[in-house]
Design an enzyme around this catalytic site. Structure first.
Site, mmCIF file in Angstrom:
data_model
loop_
_atom_site.group_PDB
_atom_site.id
_atom_site.type_symbol
_atom_site.label_atom_id
_atom_site.label_comp_id
_atom_site.label_asym_id
_atom_site.label_seq_id
_atom_site.Cartn_x
_atom_site.Cartn_y
_atom_site.Cartn_z
ATOM 1 C CG LEU A 21 24.955 -13.047 24.338
ATOM 2 C CD1 LEU A 21 25.615 -14.061 25.254
ATOM 3 C CD2 LEU A 21 23.603 -13.551 23.867
ATOM 4 C CB THR A 52 29.262 -3.512 25.405
ATOM 5 O OG1 THR A 52 29.818 -3.338 24.096
ATOM 6 C CG2 THR A 52 29.802 -2.409 26.309
ATOM 7 C CE LYS A 128 31.513 -0.202 22.566
ATOM 8 N NZ LYS A 128 30.758 -1.436 22.246
ATOM 9 C CE LYS A 203 25.166 -2.571 27.413
ATOM 10 N NZ LYS A 203 25.453 -3.777 26.598
#
Length: 317
Positions: A21, A52, A128, A203
């Protein structure tokens, strides 16, 4: 509603559900909303989220899943669209349970390389974010290097040949080069369509910088990179692959001061916002343009200083 889409996958015990998502809020809604996954799944369902998002969101969902008798793993991916198409994605996994990680591994290996267990829940996301922070800087440096080479008359193919076997070798150059015509099958070969959008890189940088601020880790280069990618997005590259930062730089060829002024303005606006003060971009822009003009004038050795309030201090020799 979420239940309508996931009910068939969670009606039996011992099943597995994977989600990916766009935000932490979306993850919370899909898992813990009124019609979310946890309201429908049976005990022992394996829940794997590949989004993420903030590591704290993963830990929150793990606690909620445990209350329903389910295991939750965070498993963000790296490899982008090419990795998904070739089933060569890298999964960075956070899991509190050896058994849950073992149960999820066959699913991971169908979609990519053997997964890397990074630690407990939340660790996959922490890895990540660190990876993508480095990637943002790597791509930016690669783009600047190729732009510099081109400006000096160097054939980009020659520069790539040298960089890809020298100390500057990196994924952004030898596998995902941002210069059109260097590689086939990458976003740069199709006007930066597809791939990993600049908006998504922004983001991830925001998430990484928020995480850094929370633990007191200094990330000055990443802060600078975020401003540059934001400028690129504002100038039309938001939906294009983040390698379009090269096209953004090329568009400023001959007038590099335009980027310097915009960066200084972005920094000053952030400083003013943090201090709870208003910001006059017009007045600030005029001051910076004048200051930059002085610093670049022939036979001049002046510097520009920006005060803590975001205002330009008069240039000094």
């Amino acid at each position: 509603p979420p239940r309508a889409g996931v009910a068939p996958a969670v009606t039996g015990e011992g099943g597995a559900v994977f989600t990916m998502l766009h935000s932490g809020a979306a993850v919370r809604e899909v898992y813990t909303g009124a019609d979310g996954l946890l309201s429908a799944c049976k005990p022992q369902t394996l829940l794997v989220d590949c989004s993420t998002v903030e590591p704290a969101t993963a830990r929150e969902m793990s606690s909620a899943a445990a209350a329903h008798g389910c295991d939750f793993l965070d498993a963000p991916v790296s490899g982008g669209a090419p990795g998904a198409a070739s089933a060569s994605l890298t999964f960075m996994v956070g899991s509190d349970s050896d058994a849950a990680f073992a149960a999820a591994t066959p699913f991971f290996t169908q979609m990519g390389k053997p997964p890397v267990r990074c630690g407990s829940v939340g660790a996959g996301l922490a890895v990540k974010l660190a990876n993508n922070l480095a990637l943002s800087l790597q791509m930016l440096a690669t783009a600047e290097a190729f732009s510099l080479g081109k400006a000096q008359g160097v054939d980009p193919h020659v520069l790539a040949q040298v960089m890809n076997v020298s100390t500057a070798r990196c994924w952004s150059s030898d596998t995902y080069n941002p210069v059109p015509g260097i590689l086939e099958g990458v976003p740069a070969a199709r006007d930066y369509e597809g791939g990993f959008a600049t908006s998504l890189m922004l983001k991830d940088l925001r998430l990484a910088l928020d995480a850094a601020a929370a633990v007191g880790a200094p990330t000055p280069s990443a802060e600078h990179a975020r401003r540059l990618y934001r400028l690129s997005a504002e100038r039309g590259f938001a939906s294009r692959d983040f390698g379009s930062i090269y096209a953004f730089l090329e568009a400023a060829r001959g007038e590099p001061d335009s980027i310097s002024v915009a960066l200084a303005e972005a920094w000053a606006e952030e400083a003013a916002t943090a201090a709870g003060e208003s910001f006059d971009s017009g007045a600030f822009g005029e001051e910076v343009v004048a200051a930059v003009a002085e610093t670049t004038a022939p036979a001049t050795a002046t510097t520009v200083k920006i005060g803590q309030d975001g205002k330009v201090v008069a240039p000094s020799a």
